[in-house]
Design a protein around this motif. Structure first.
Motif, PDB file in Angstrom:
ATOM      1  N   ILE A 550      -1.052  -1.947   3.037  1.00 47.37           N
ATOM      2  CA  ILE A 550      -0.634  -0.550   2.833  1.00 47.37           C
ATOM      3  C   ILE A 550      -1.840   0.272   2.420  1.00 47.37           C
ATOM      4  O   ILE A 550      -2.496  -0.021   1.411  1.00 47.37           O
ATOM      5  CB  ILE A 550       0.459  -0.467   1.757  1.00 47.37           C
ATOM      6  N   THR A 551      -2.127   1.323   3.210  1.00 48.57           N
ATOM      7  CA  THR A 551      -3.239   2.226   2.853  1.00 48.57           C
ATOM      8  C   THR A 551      -2.751   3.624   2.474  1.00 48.57           C
ATOM      9  O   THR A 551      -3.442   4.334   1.752  1.00 48.57           O
ATOM     10  CB  THR A 551      -4.232   2.350   4.017  1.00 48.57           C
ATOM     11  N   GLU A 552      -1.577   4.007   2.977  1.00 46.25           N
ATOM     12  CA  GLU A 552      -1.064   5.347   2.647  1.00 46.25           C
ATOM     13  C   GLU A 552       0.447   5.381   2.847  1.00 46.25           C
ATOM     14  O   GLU A 552       0.972   4.764   3.778  1.00 46.25           O
ATOM     15  CB  GLU A 552      -1.716   6.432   3.503  1.00 46.25           C
ATOM     16  N   ILE A 553       1.131   6.113   1.952  1.00 50.52           N
ATOM     17  CA  ILE A 553       2.584   6.306   2.048  1.00 50.52           C
ATOM     18  C   ILE A 553       2.853   7.799   2.005  1.00 50.52           C
ATOM     19  O   ILE A 553       2.355   8.505   1.115  1.00 50.52           O
ATOM     20  CB  ILE A 553       3.324   5.600   0.899  1.00 50.52           C
ATOM     21  N   ARG A 554       3.638   8.258   2.986  1.00 53.59           N
ATOM     22  CA  ARG A 554       4.031   9.674   3.017  1.00 53.59           C
ATOM     23  C   ARG A 554       5.552   9.769   3.041  1.00 53.59           C
ATOM     24  O   ARG A 554       6.207   8.946   3.676  1.00 53.59           O
ATOM     25  CB  ARG A 554       3.464  10.394   4.249  1.00 53.59           C
ATOM     26  N   ILE A 555       6.100  10.805   2.365  1.00 48.39           N
ATOM     27  CA  ILE A 555       7.545  11.043   2.377  1.00 48.39           C
ATOM     28  C   ILE A 555       7.792  12.466   2.877  1.00 48.39           C
ATOM     29  O   ILE A 555       7.201  13.427   2.361  1.00 48.39           O
ATOM     30  CB  ILE A 555       8.157  10.844   0.980  1.00 48.39           C
ATOM     31  N   ILE A 588      10.314   7.982   5.164  1.00 45.81           N
ATOM     32  CA  ILE A 588       9.108   7.435   4.559  1.00 45.81           C
ATOM     33  C   ILE A 588       8.225   6.900   5.677  1.00 45.81           C
ATOM     34  O   ILE A 588       8.679   6.220   6.596  1.00 45.81           O
ATOM     35  CB  ILE A 588       9.442   6.335   3.525  1.00 45.81           C
ATOM     36  N   GLU A 589       6.946   7.273   5.649  1.00 44.93           N
ATOM     37  CA  GLU A 589       5.977   6.846   6.651  1.00 44.93           C
ATOM     38  C   GLU A 589       4.917   5.986   5.958  1.00 44.93           C
ATOM     39  O   GLU A 589       4.273   6.432   4.998  1.00 44.93           O
ATOM     40  CB  GLU A 589       5.325   8.068   7.303  1.00 44.93           C
ATOM     41  N   ILE A 590       4.769   4.723   6.446  1.00 43.61           N
ATOM     42  CA  ILE A 590       3.855   3.762   5.829  1.00 43.61           C
ATOM     43  C   ILE A 590       2.742   3.472   6.823  1.00 43.61           C
ATOM     44  O   ILE A 590       3.002   3.198   8.005  1.00 43.61           O
ATOM     45  CB  ILE A 590       4.600   2.462   5.453  1.00 43.61           C
ATOM     46  N   THR A 591       1.485   3.520   6.336  1.00 42.68           N
ATOM     47  CA  THR A 591       0.324   3.359   7.195  1.00 42.68           C
ATOM     48  C   THR A 591      -0.544   2.224   6.682  1.00 42.68           C
ATOM     49  O   THR A 591      -0.740   2.075   5.482  1.00 42.68           O
ATOM     50  CB  THR A 591      -0.505   4.659   7.227  1.00 42.68           C
ATOM     51  N   ASP A 592      -1.071   1.419   7.662  1.00 42.01           N
ATOM     52  CA  ASP A 592      -2.041   0.405   7.235  1.00 42.01           C
ATOM     53  C   ASP A 592      -3.421   0.702   7.808  1.00 42.01           C
ATOM     54  O   ASP A 592      -4.303  -0.155   7.813  1.00 42.01           O
ATOM     55  CB  ASP A 592      -1.571  -1.002   7.635  1.00 42.01           C
ATOM     56  N   GLY A 593      -3.602   1.905   8.288  1.00 45.51           N
ATOM     57  CA  GLY A 593      -4.896   2.300   8.831  1.00 45.51           C
ATOM     58  C   GLY A 593      -4.803   2.613  10.305  1.00 45.51           C
ATOM     59  O   GLY A 593      -5.061   3.743  10.738  1.00 45.51           O
TER      60      GLY A 593
END
Length: 605
Positions: A550-555, A588-593
């Motif tokens: 996990i590098t970034e979480i957006r809601i 919720i948007e989860i990013t790993d890069g």
């Protein structure tokens, strides 16, 4: 006796009709009255001197019950009261002709004192009553008379007079519903008293006129509208209005009256006035003055129009296949001016005539796309935001519009259409339906129709829209292909397929989010299942959750507005604080890069 009473009552009524007293303040000061005489000082209609609005005048007085006397030591009117045989109420009452007006309110102050045999007796009542018929006419000197001892009811008001020292006692009357010509004043005994006397030195009557307001119909209008406006002065229930004077705030007020520039002041005999705004101007606020019983009363407010800007668009062809096309602004406010400009690169694509006119003409010179901008000034004294239109001279029709996808009424994704018929992949729970919609904004299309293949149901369709419900993916996948068929403005034949594939979300997630619903926080964890999940970008078919971080979480909220961003350093698990987010549905948007995944969450507080 009856003949005497009748003659005195007729005399009093004649006095009322012959002399109507109009005032904002009336003072009857018995201390300065030098004409009192006899054992019943008001046995016949007696004019007592009064100060009316600062000028000398007089107020008629007449005895109703008992015998009012004048005390030359304390310079006051004396009213006796007592109880006979333990139960019979005896008192003194007289009437003054003051003409209290309908719709007005009054403050009546009585300067009074009391004389009683012992301090242990209860205090007698000073009672005021407003009466539109007048009372009595007792000409005798036979002491107190039988009196109704009620202290309230109707327009009766009473107070105990509790001191031998002269004090002010205030009686307030709210807005009167009718004309009340007479103020009736009485001394009323209470149970258990012997002889008591109420002294009255002065009566002050303060008059407050009714309130008038003014309103406009319609209260708001489009900038530049020439729709007539009706102004109304809202009258309370009063009589005696003889005219209305309207103040338009100056001679250059931007109103028309009967087709001509309106003057600053207009007089009418009715409570309405019709005015028309001057083309493209913001007119002044309008106030009013009501002439009531000879006095001028201002409205408590002024009325003005609220303006809204009309919905403005550029009218004209989006495609110039050959020749020329005219362009102008729809719903242009009256008196507004338009100047036009073209985007860089217009030379060689189109030429324009009269860029400073309200209508311009574009002529095709070659193949390309330009943006035409309308700049609008003098719209009710304002400069409006520019409006634009994209114009193509390419023979191939450019499809413009949007698509949208929702799950259970919540946004999944949305974006712009194109001529390539781009495929879209979305992810949904196995038992949920996805709604797919297309809206066209391209103008000039003819013969529009749609063909569809897929699992689901057509909800609605037309020349500019298509709505479809896609069946749940179950344990595999579902989808639909919608093909647009049309002929473009330059004769181009259009057949564009737009496809949506719906995959099972539960089988494809790279990250787990819990709890869901959440309250104050939630945990995001890289899960252990293989993934081609809720991916938004790239081909992820060979990537597993063991490789995720996990590098970034957006809601985002349900309207797609970003509400929270949380950075992480390639962690496998993260805690998200939900403080500040209200109850509702979120994405919720989860990013790993290189990979992004979206899931729906619910926050309950």
């Amino acid at each position: 006796m009856k003949k005497i009473l009748a003659s005195r009552l007729i005399a009093l009524l004649l006095f009322y009709f012959l002399k109507s007293v109009s005032f904002s303040q009336t003072i009857i000061n018995y201390q300065t009255w030098t004409g009192a005489s006899g054992c019943n000082i008001f046995s016949s209609s007696t004019n007592v001197p009064a100060t009316i609005n600062g000028s000398n005048g007089s107020i008629p007085h007449l005895t109703a019950i008992g015998q009012p006397t004048y005390d030359n030591i304390d310079k006051c009117v004396a009213l006796d009261c007592n109880i006979i045989n333990g139960s019979q109420n005896q008192g003194t009452e007289y009437t003054t002709t003051v003409n209290l007006k309908q719709g007005y309110s009054y403050k009546i102050t009585i300067n009074a004192a009391i004389i009683k045999p012992t301090q242990t007796e209860p205090n007698s009542l000073l009672r005021l009553d407003l009466n539109n018929g007048g009372n009595g006419g007792n000409t005798q000197c036979n002491g107190t008379g039988i009196i109704d001892a009620s202290g309230s009811g109707g327009l009766k008001k009473s107070q105990q007079i509790n001191s031998q020292t002269f004090s002010d006692y205030v009686f307030n009357y709210a807005t009167l519903s009718s004309l009340e010509p007479y103020l009736v004043i009485a001394a009323i005994p209470q149970a258990g008293i012997s002889n008591q006397t109420i002294y009255i030195r002065k009566i002050t009557i303060e008059e407050t006129p009714p309130t008038f307001t003014i309103s406009a119909n319609p209260p708001y209008t489009s900038c530049g509208s020439s729709t007539p406006v009706t102004f109304t002065i809202n009258n309370p229930p009063v009589t005696g209005i003889t005219g209305y004077n309207w103040n338009l705030g100056g001679t250059n007020n931007n109103w028309l009256y009967n087709g001509n520039p309106a003057p600053q002041n207009i007089s009418t005999t009715t409570n309405t006035l019709i005015l028309t705004p001057v083309c493209g101007k913001v007119p002044n606020a309008v106030g009013g003055i009501v002439t009531l019983n000879g006095a001028n009363i201002n409205t408590t407010n002024t009325a003005s129009l609220s303006y809204y800007q009309p919905g403005l668009t550029i009218n004209g062809n989006s495609n110039i296949c050959s020749g020329s096309s005219n362009y102008y602004v729809n719903s242009l406010p009256c008196g507004a001016n338009v100047t036009w400009s073209l985007s860089t690169g217009a030379p060689g694509v189109v030429s324009a005539s009269c860029l400073s006119c309200n209508q311009t003409t574009l002529t095709r010179q070659g193949s390309g796309t330009v943006t035409l901008t309308a700049n609008i000034t003098n719209a009710c004294g304002q400069t409006l935001a520019p409006i634009t239109k994209t114009i193509s001279t390419v023979n191939n029709t450019v499809i413009e519009g949007t698509y949208w996808l929702t799950l259970n009424g919540n946004w999944l994704s949305h974006g712009a259409l194109n001529n390539n018929g781009q495929p879209i992949t979305v992810y949904a729970p196995s038992n949920d339906y996805v709604q797919y919609g297309i809206t066209l904004t391209t103008t000039g299309l003819t013969g529009v129709s749609w063909t569809v293949s897929g699992t689901g149901t057509i909800v609605s369709s037309g020349d500019t829209y298509f709505n479809y419900t896609i069946n749940p993916p179950g344990n595999g996948a579902s989808g639909v292909t919608v093909t647009l068929h049309a002929t473009g403005p330059c004769g181009t034949v259009i057949n564009i397929p737009y496809s949506v594939s719906v995959l099972n979300l539960q089988l494809m997630q790279s990250f787990t989010v819990s709890p869901n619903p959440a309250t104050n926080s939630l945990e995001v964890t890289a899960s252990g299942s293989p993934l081609q999940n809720n991916a938004i970008n790239s081909d992820e078919s060979k990537t597993t959750s063991a490789q995720r971080s996990i590098t970034e979480i957006r809601i985002y909220d349900n309207s797609g507005i970003l509400k929270k961003v949380q950075k992480e350093n390639k962690t496998k698990q993260a805690t998200v604080n939900l403080t500040g987010l209200k109850t509702g549905v979120y994405i919720i948007e989860i990013t790993d890069g290189s990979y992004k995944e979206r899931q729906q969450i619910i926050i309950q507080k």
